[in-house]
Design an enzyme around this catalytic site. Sequence first.
Site, PDB file in Angstrom:
ATOM      1  N   ASN A 138      -2.853  36.443  21.472  1.00  0.00           N
ATOM      2  CA  ASN A 138      -2.590  36.684  20.045  1.00  0.00           C
ATOM      3  C   ASN A 138      -1.913  38.057  19.930  1.00  0.00           C
ATOM      4  O   ASN A 138      -1.985  38.866  20.869  1.00  0.00           O
ATOM      5  CB  ASN A 138      -3.907  36.613  19.256  1.00  0.00           C
TER       6      ASN A 138
ATOM      7  N   ASN B 129     -15.947  31.002  18.675  1.00  0.00           N
ATOM      8  CA  ASN B 129     -14.801  30.094  18.790  1.00  0.00           C
ATOM      9  C   ASN B 129     -15.023  28.766  19.518  1.00  0.00           C
ATOM     10  O   ASN B 129     -14.250  27.830  19.331  1.00  0.00           O
ATOM     11  CB  ASN B 129     -13.646  30.817  19.496  1.00  0.00           C
TER      12      ASN B 129
ATOM     13  N   ARG C  69      -9.686  29.370  27.953  1.00  0.00           N
ATOM     14  CA  ARG C  69     -10.798  29.369  27.000  1.00  0.00           C
ATOM     15  C   ARG C  69     -11.453  27.986  26.888  1.00  0.00           C
ATOM     16  O   ARG C  69     -12.637  27.876  26.551  1.00  0.00           O
ATOM     17  CB  ARG C  69     -10.348  29.873  25.626  1.00  0.00           C
TER      18      ARG C  69
ATOM     19  N   ARG D  56      -4.349  28.142  15.408  1.00  0.00           N
ATOM     20  CA  ARG D  56      -5.235  27.703  16.501  1.00  0.00           C
ATOM     21  C   ARG D  56      -5.972  26.400  16.184  1.00  0.00           C
ATOM     22  O   ARG D  56      -6.675  25.870  17.043  1.00  0.00           O
ATOM     23  CB  ARG D  56      -6.268  28.791  16.795  1.00  0.00           C
TER      24      ARG D  56
ATOM     25  N   HIS E 262      -6.618  33.464  13.298  1.00  0.00           N
ATOM     26  CA  HIS E 262      -7.843  32.725  12.970  1.00  0.00           C
ATOM     27  C   HIS E 262      -8.195  33.056  11.516  1.00  0.00           C
ATOM     28  O   HIS E 262      -7.968  34.200  11.079  1.00  0.00           O
ATOM     29  CB  HIS E 262      -9.034  33.211  13.829  1.00  0.00           C
TER      30      HIS E 262
ATOM     31  N   CYS F 166     -16.379  37.612  15.114  1.00  0.00           N
ATOM     32  CA  CYS F 166     -16.201  36.652  16.207  1.00  0.00           C
ATOM     33  C   CYS F 166     -16.970  37.028  17.470  1.00  0.00           C
ATOM     34  O   CYS F 166     -16.930  36.296  18.449  1.00  0.00           O
ATOM     35  CB  CYS F 166     -14.729  36.425  16.482  1.00  0.00           C
TER      36      CYS F 166
END
Length: 300
Positions: free
Chosen positions: A44, A94, A118, A169, A198, A294
Amino acid sequence: MRQLFYSISDVPKGYQVSKLRPVPLPTGVLMCPPTFFNVIDVKNPFMEGQIGQVNTQLALKQWQDLRYSFLKIGLKVSLIDPAPEREDMVFCANQTFVGLNALEKKICVLSHMKFPSRQQEVPRFEKWFQAFGYEIKTLPYTSSILFEGGGDAVWHPNRALIWGGYGQRSNKEVYTYISEVFDAPVCILELKTEKFYHLDTCFCPIDENTVLVYPPSLTQKSLELIAYFFKEVIEVNQHEAMELMACNAAAFFNKCVVIQEKSNEINEKLKSLGFRVIEVDTSEYMKSGGSVFCMKMALW
Ligand code: ARG
């Protein structure tokens, strides 16, 4: 029940958030120790220029301070084991989206994460939530349909209403399923900039009536929906949204808000509204595009 609101024209006349099913506030958080936290690639725009720049010792101290702040508020802090080569696992918001359905059953929907590195975090969280009594749900879509859990899907405090971000995303299609699983309407917000990738980077519900927003990251339609459902919309300035990730704060019971330090304008505003502002430093995590919100998953 499946109900999706893309704009205020989709909201039935006289519809009020205070009439929606009450949902208890979370009482705990899940965190992942930053043992393997690092910036090794650019997922990002916040990560640009940050490869190899994380101060590991400082990151550990900041994570411990954040954990302590959660404990001081009275939250139960649970931990998931970190894994080698899973450098982003510390961002526990996430991999899943969790909450209570209409029967107050604990549900965990597994994410379809964008980046292969991820994606490998998800099964670890699946195991954790299964062991802690959550019913695991898998998205009924091909894996090319993306969903990054609590990074993009955010509960309206106290109410059975979900805010769903898409565009960077997550794909908007997923919110049909999310609405059905939790038996809650979803307000769908379009993230129009790459930087605010996000929903939790530019939108942060503080309580049933109050929200922090960075308006340039959202479309007009989305801003109108937010203004319809929240009485107090606090606009975050560019410096505090971009440099301090002030919208990535986390609000809990007792009017407590945990937020990046030196977000002065927002913090003063929150205090003037009677919130208890707990400032922490997340500088090392902002290098990876994350801050308070987050670094935990809220738990019931
Ligand atoms: N480096 C991580 C990524 O790009 C940061 C995630 C932060 N999470 C968040 N919900 N904002 O995936």
